[in-house]
Design a protein around this motif. Structure first.
Motif, PDB file in Angstrom:
ATOM      1  N   ASN A  82       0.830  -1.209   0.000  1.00  0.00           N
ATOM      2  CA  ASN A  82       0.000   0.000   0.000  1.00  0.00           C
ATOM      3  C   ASN A  82       0.859   1.252   0.000  1.00  0.00           C
ATOM      4  N   THR A  83       1.875   1.259   0.889  1.00  0.00           N
ATOM      5  CA  THR A  83       2.741   2.435   0.998  1.00  0.00           C
ATOM      6  C   THR A  83       3.470   2.680  -0.310  1.00  0.00           C
ATOM      7  N   LEU A  84       4.025   1.584  -0.864  1.00  0.00           N
ATOM      8  CA  LEU A  84       4.760   1.733  -2.120  1.00  0.00           C
ATOM      9  C   LEU A  84       3.841   2.243  -3.227  1.00  0.00           C
ATOM     10  N   ALA A  85       2.588   1.745  -3.256  1.00  0.00           N
ATOM     11  CA  ALA A  85       1.658   2.189  -4.290  1.00  0.00           C
ATOM     12  C   ALA A  85       1.347   3.671  -4.135  1.00  0.00           C
ATOM     13  N   GLY A  86       1.126   4.111  -2.882  1.00  0.00           N
ATOM     14  CA  GLY A  86       0.876   5.525  -2.658  1.00  0.00           C
ATOM     15  C   GLY A  86       2.040   6.383  -3.109  1.00  0.00           C
ATOM     16  N   LEU A  87       3.239   5.911  -2.796  1.00  0.00           N
ATOM     17  CA  LEU A  87       4.447   6.625  -3.216  1.00  0.00           C
ATOM     18  C   LEU A  87       4.522   6.711  -4.735  1.00  0.00           C
ATOM     19  N   ALA A 102      -4.411   0.573 -10.227  1.00  0.00           N
ATOM     20  CA  ALA A 102      -5.328  -0.573 -10.154  1.00  0.00           C
ATOM     21  C   ALA A 102      -4.665  -1.832 -10.689  1.00  0.00           C
ATOM     22  N   VAL A 103      -3.916  -1.700 -11.783  1.00  0.00           N
ATOM     23  CA  VAL A 103      -3.267  -2.885 -12.353  1.00  0.00           C
ATOM     24  C   VAL A 103      -2.176  -3.392 -11.428  1.00  0.00           C
ATOM     25  N   LEU A 104      -1.451  -2.473 -10.778  1.00  0.00           N
ATOM     26  CA  LEU A 104      -0.315  -2.905  -9.970  1.00  0.00           C
ATOM     27  C   LEU A 104      -0.736  -3.440  -8.610  1.00  0.00           C
ATOM     28  N   VAL A 105      -1.769  -2.870  -8.016  1.00  0.00           N
ATOM     29  CA  VAL A 105      -2.065  -3.189  -6.628  1.00  0.00           C
ATOM     30  C   VAL A 105      -3.092  -4.306  -6.490  1.00  0.00           C
ATOM     31  N   ARG A 106      -4.149  -4.246  -7.268  1.00  0.00           N
ATOM     32  CA  ARG A 106      -5.233  -5.207  -7.083  1.00  0.00           C
ATOM     33  C   ARG A 106      -4.855  -6.568  -7.633  1.00  0.00           C
ATOM     34  N   ARG A 107      -5.408  -7.613  -7.012  1.00  0.00           N
ATOM     35  CA  ARG A 107      -5.107  -8.961  -7.489  1.00  0.00           C
ATOM     36  C   ARG A 107      -6.298  -9.625  -8.127  1.00  0.00           C
ATOM     37  N   ASN A 108      -7.444  -8.982  -8.068  1.00  0.00           N
ATOM     38  CA  ASN A 108      -8.612  -9.512  -8.760  1.00  0.00           C
ATOM     39  C   ASN A 108      -8.491  -9.161 -10.246  1.00  0.00           C
ATOM     40  N   PRO A 109      -8.499 -10.144 -11.140  1.00  0.00           N
ATOM     41  CA  PRO A 109      -8.268  -9.833 -12.554  1.00  0.00           C
ATOM     42  C   PRO A 109      -9.312  -8.902 -13.145  1.00  0.00           C
ATOM     43  N   LEU A 110     -10.554  -8.961 -12.649  1.00  0.00           N
ATOM     44  CA  LEU A 110     -11.575  -8.065 -13.201  1.00  0.00           C
ATOM     45  C   LEU A 110     -11.264  -6.617 -12.883  1.00  0.00           C
ATOM     46  N   VAL A 111     -10.817  -6.360 -11.646  1.00  0.00           N
ATOM     47  CA  VAL A 111     -10.501  -4.973 -11.277  1.00  0.00           C
ATOM     48  C   VAL A 111      -9.255  -4.498 -12.022  1.00  0.00           C
ATOM     49  N   MET A 112      -8.292  -5.410 -12.213  1.00  0.00           N
ATOM     50  CA  MET A 112      -7.117  -5.027 -13.010  1.00  0.00           C
ATOM     51  C   MET A 112      -7.536  -4.627 -14.421  1.00  0.00           C
ATOM     52  N   PHE A 113      -8.492  -5.383 -14.949  1.00  0.00           N
ATOM     53  CA  PHE A 113      -8.991  -5.089 -16.291  1.00  0.00           C
ATOM     54  C   PHE A 113      -9.666  -3.720 -16.348  1.00  0.00           C
ATOM     55  N   MET A 114     -10.431  -3.416 -15.286  1.00  0.00           N
ATOM     56  CA  MET A 114     -11.056  -2.085 -15.231  1.00  0.00           C
ATOM     57  C   MET A 114      -9.991  -0.995 -15.210  1.00  0.00           C
TER      58      MET A 114
END
Lengths: 184, 101
Positions: free
Chosen positions: A95-100, B22-34
């Motif tokens: 989370n922190t890295l993403a915010g950064l 969204a692509v980097l953080v989320r792990r749900n493929p649907l949300v990554m697609f969004m």
């Protein structure tokens, strides 16, 4: 630009940002989809203000209509009722890295726009009348699409055909009921 | 540059950043697609803004083509996600690491 137009513009910008942030942060994928639809409607308003009414209409028809309905359909197809959603991360401090990362990217974009001269005033403001006739008319857009941009237009139709075939092949159940993948 | 065009470009950059997030953080493929859809929309916004700035229609034509590409991409991508979901119920992109079914 009248005052009312500016107010509508800033309201649409705020809604678009709310939609984007909500899409990233919502646990439930259905909520993500709904936030994204909000974002698309706000973008359509901005397209209208940028004198692109055809793009605005297509944004609502294609994105908020077709694409998001497809998304919600797939979500409802696979989410079981009562399922708990969690935001799990695979890296520590993700989370922190993403915010950064967001801060750095936005800073880079803003600096690039600023030094690129985006915020400097217009050198020769065009008359509103000229803009009205050339940009907002669907006739001009159709004429450009079928004369100067005929090749991209036709290639797009080919791409859509290929995508349709690909989707049918990928989502098809194989004959013996062992899931997708055909004879693999 | 006109004020509305300038701030549209700023908004476009921010929306693109949130799509990347969204692509980097989320792990749900649907949300990554969004997130990918959001990035395509941000690019569209920049095209339309420059179309207004230069007072030419080219940007709007490119935006139309991008929309068609996005529709094609969604059809194929969701078909892939459906195929993966069928094999294993709860899809987490970190656990789909076996290419050969």
């Amino acid at each position: 630009m009248s005052v009312i137009e500016l107010i509508v513009f800033w309201a649409a910008v705020a809604l678009a940002l709310i939609g984007a942030v909500g899409m990233v942060s919502a646990r439930n994928p259905v909520h993500s989809a709904l936030f994204l639809i909000l974002n698309f409607f706000a973008l359509a308003v901005i397209y209208l203000l940028l004198s692109a009414p055809v793009i605005a209409a297509l944004e609502i028809l294609v994105y908020a209509g077709a694409i998001m309905v497809l998304f919600v359909f797939v979500i409802f197809f696979f989410v079981s009722p009562g399922q708990r959603f969690t935001l799990s991360y695979s890296l520590p401090l993700q989370n922190t890295l993403a915010g950064l990362l967001v801060m750095v990217l936005i800073a880079i974009i803003l600096a690039g726009l600023f030094f690129g001269g985006v915020f400097s005033p217009a050198e020769h403001p065009q008359s509103a009348a000229v803009m009205e006739t050339t940009l907002t008319s669907p006739q001009e857009l159709g004429r450009a699409l079928f004369s100067r941009y005929l090749l991209p237009f036709e290639l797009t139709s080919l791409l859509l055909l290929a995508a349709m075939l690909g989707a049918v092949v990928l989502a098809r159940r194989s004959g013996n009921g062992n899931g997708p993948g055909g004879g693999a | 540059m006109e004020q509305i065009v300038a701030y549209s470009l700023v908004l476009s950059g921010m929306l693109f950043t949130f799509g990347v997030l969204a692509v980097l953080v989320r792990r749900n493929p649907l949300v990554m697609f969004m997130g990918i859809e959001l990035m395509l929309n941000a690019a569209n916004l920049a095209f339309v803004a420059f179309s207004r700035h230069l007072n030419q229609l080219d940007g709007q034509v490119v935006a139309l083509v991008v929309m068609a590409v996005a529709a094609a991409e969604v059809a194929v991508g969701l078909a892939i996600i459906v195929a993966v979901y069928r094999r294993r119920r709860d899809v987490d992109v970190d656990e789909v690491n076996r290419l050969r079914g």
